[in-house]
Write an enzyme that holds these catalytic residues in place. Structure first.
Site, mmCIF file in Angstrom:
data_model
loop_
_atom_site.group_PDB
_atom_site.id
_atom_site.type_symbol
_atom_site.label_atom_id
_atom_site.label_comp_id
_atom_site.label_asym_id
_atom_site.label_seq_id
_atom_site.Cartn_x
_atom_site.Cartn_y
_atom_site.Cartn_z
ATOM 1 N N TYR A 97 48.255 82.141 63.343
ATOM 2 C CA TYR A 97 47.819 80.897 63.977
ATOM 3 C C TYR A 97 48.115 80.960 65.467
ATOM 4 O O TYR A 97 49.214 80.725 65.930
ATOM 5 C CB TYR A 97 48.518 79.691 63.362
ATOM 6 N N HIS A 163 49.813 86.255 53.404
ATOM 7 C CA HIS A 163 48.691 85.372 53.728
ATOM 8 C C HIS A 163 47.450 85.680 52.895
ATOM 9 O O HIS A 163 46.741 84.778 52.456
ATOM 10 C CB HIS A 163 48.381 85.483 55.221
ATOM 11 N N SER A 243 44.810 72.570 52.557
ATOM 12 C CA SER A 243 43.539 71.835 52.665
ATOM 13 C C SER A 243 43.392 70.790 51.570
ATOM 14 O O SER A 243 42.323 70.658 50.953
ATOM 15 C CB SER A 243 42.344 72.793 52.651
ATOM 16 N N LEU A 245 43.074 67.719 51.840
ATOM 17 C CA LEU A 245 42.085 66.718 52.257
ATOM 18 C C LEU A 245 40.749 67.379 52.576
ATOM 19 O O LEU A 245 39.924 66.836 53.305
ATOM 20 C CB LEU A 245 42.603 65.934 53.473
ATOM 21 N N ARG A 247 39.944 70.032 54.361
ATOM 22 C CA ARG A 247 39.824 70.307 55.796
ATOM 23 C C ARG A 247 39.420 69.054 56.588
ATOM 24 O O ARG A 247 38.666 69.130 57.558
ATOM 25 C CB ARG A 247 38.851 71.446 56.048
ATOM 26 N N GLY A 248 39.925 67.913 56.138
ATOM 27 C CA GLY A 248 39.702 66.666 56.852
ATOM 28 C C GLY A 248 38.604 65.785 56.279
ATOM 29 O O GLY A 248 38.572 64.580 56.545
ATOM 30 N N GLY A 251 39.515 62.645 54.474
ATOM 31 C CA GLY A 251 40.119 61.603 55.298
ATOM 32 C C GLY A 251 39.161 60.447 55.523
ATOM 33 O O GLY A 251 39.569 59.358 55.928
#
Length: 376
Positions: A97, A163, A243, A245, A247-248, A251
Site C-alpha cells: 500500500y 497477501h 471489503s 462494504l 469497496r464502499g 455505504g
C-alpha cells in the site's frame, strides 16, 4: 526476478529515508488526551487460538493507496486516534500500500499506543513496472518483514499475512518461514489472504494459521461456497473480512453517475464499478435500505453500512470485518453496527433474498493478474 527485487529494495530504502525523522516525532496534545482518557471497550472476537481483537477492525489502505489520491496525513492520524478512543484495536495495512507509505502512516499514528493495539500487515505481493507478481520465497520474506518493521516503527508485527499465494513457493516453505519469524520475535501470528481451502489446510499442518483474510460481503459470498469459511471453522482459524462494504458501494452513496480516479483508484478498472453495474446493483442496495428501516439505533433507522457489517458479524463468531474509511463520521457510523442484532428467521429471509438477486459485474477483470492470483 532481479528487477523486481531491485524495485522493492529501492522503494523500501527510499520510503524509510523520507520518513525517518517523522517516525520519531514528539507526541501531540491529542496523543496525550487519548492516553489520559481511557478508550471505550468494544465487543471482541478471537482469531485463531488466542488473538483477541475488536469485533470490527479498521482497514487503512484507502488512506494512502488504491482508492484515489492519498489523504492528508494529519487528518488520517487523527482518524486512527479516534478509532482507538472508540475501542478499535485492530489496524490493517500491507507492504504494497503505497508502497510502504501506509505502513509509515500507521507507524506514526500507533507508536504511542503500541501496547494497546494489534497491527496486521501483509507481504508477498508486488507491482514492479505495473505488472503483478507474487514472491514469498524465504529471502523475499526476510527482506519484507524487516522493511515492514522499520516502516511501522515497531519491534514486532502482530499478524503477518501472505497477501497472495505464490505459485512458485510451496506453502509449506512459507509456513516454515513464518514459524521461524515467530521464534525470532519478529511476528506473533501468521495469516493467509485469498488462498484456496486446500492451501489453508496444507499451511495449517506445518504451522497454525491464525486468520484467513478474504473479500466477503452481502454482495460477494464466494467464501461460503469454496469451503474457505468452513475450513476456518473446522480448523479453529479466524476470518478477516476485507471489503465488507463492497469497496464502499454498500455505504449507500454510489450510483451510476459515480466516477473514480482513472489511475489512482483501482475501482475504475473493476467491472462491478462500471456504469451499468452500478445502476443494476442499486436493486441490492435498495433491499438493504429496507432492512435498515427496521433496525433502530439511537432513535434513528440504521444505515446500509451498519446493516452490511452487522450481517457479516452475525454469520460466524470468528469473523472480524475491517471496513475502510477516511472520515470520522463514517467510522462512528460503522461502529454502530455492533448494536444491531438479527433473529434466526431474519437471517434466513435475508439469505434467501440475497441469493435471488444477481450481482452484476465481476470483482476483478476476467483473466487479469488480480483474478488469477486468488484461490490458489
Amino acid at each position: 526476478m532481479d528487477s523486481r527485487r531491485e524495485f522493492l529494495k529501492a522503494s523500501v530504502v527510499g520510503a524509510i529515508a523520507l520518513s525517518s525523522g517523522a517516525l520519531f516525532a514528539k507526541e501531540s496534545k491529542h496523543d496525550r488526551v487519548v492516553k489520559e482518557n481511557e478508550a471505550k471497550t468494544l465487543p471482541s472476537r478471537i482469531l485463531g487460538k488466542d488473538l483477541k481483537v475488536s469485533a470490527l477492525g479498521l482497514g487503512c489502505m484507502g488512506m494512502s493507496h488504491g482508492h484515489g489520491p492519498a489523504h492528508d496525513e494529519k487528518e488520517m492520524i487523527k482518524l486512527i486516534h479516534k478509532a482507538i478512543e472508540l475501542g478499535v484495536t485492530y489496524f490493517d495495512t500491507a507492504e504494497i500500500y503505497g508502497p510502504h507509505t501506509n505502513e509509515i502512516l500507521l507507524g506514526k499514528a500507533l507508536k504511542p499506543y503500541r501496547d494497546k493495539v494489534i497491527i496486521g500487515t501483509k507481504f508477498g505481493l508486488y507491482y514492479p513496472f505495473s505488472k503483478q507478481h507474487q514472491d514469498s520465497s524465504k529471502k523475499a520474506i526476510l527482506r519484507a518483514v524487516d522493511g515492514s518493521l522499520k516502516c511501522l516503527n515497531t519491534d514486532f508485527i502482530d499478524l503477518y499475512t501472505q497477501h497472495r499465494v505464490d505459485p512458485d513457493t510451496p506453502i509449506e516453505e512459507v509456513a516454515n518461514t513464518m514459524s521461524e519469524l515467530v521464534k525470532m520475535g519478529k511476528i506473533r501470528y501468521y495469516g493467509l489472504s485469498e488462498p484456496s481451502a486446500k492451501t489453508i489446510e496444507r499451511a495449517h499442518k506445518i504451522y497454525p494459521v491464525t486468520s484467513v483474510q478474504n473479500h466477503y460481503s452481502m454482495m460477494f459470498r464466494e467464501v461460503e461456497d469454496n469451503k474457505n469459511l468452513a475450513t476456518c471453522e473446522k480448523l479453529g482459524i479466524g476470518f478477516t473480512a476485507y471489503s465488507p462494504l463492497e469497496r464502499g458501494f454498500l455505504g449507500g452513496l454510489m450510483d451510476e453517475n459515480t466516477t473514480f480516479h482513472k489511475t489512482l483508484d483501482m475501482r475504475a478498472a473493476f467491472p462491478r464499478f462500471q456504469k451499468d453495474a452500478l445502476r443494476e446493483n442499486q436493486k441490492i442496495l435498495n433491499y438493504v435500505r429496507e432492512i435498515a428501516k427496521s433496525k433502530i439505533i439511537n432513535g434513528k433507522s440504521a444505515t446500509t453500512a451498519q446493516i452490511s457489517l452487522a450481517w457479516l458479524l452475525a454469520q460466524k463468531p470468528f469473523i472480524m470485518p475491517i471496513p475502510e474509511t477516511t472520515k470520522i463520521a463514517h467510522l462512528e457510523e460503522n461502529l454502530g453496527a455492533l448494536e444491531i442484532g438479527f433473529e434466526r428467521d431474519e437471517l434466513e429471509a435475508i439469505d434467501k433474498a440475497l441469493k435471488a438477486m444477481p450481482v452484476f459485474g465481476e470483482r476483478y477483470p476476467p483473466n487479469s493478474d488480480a483474478a488469477r492470483s486468488v484461490g490458489l
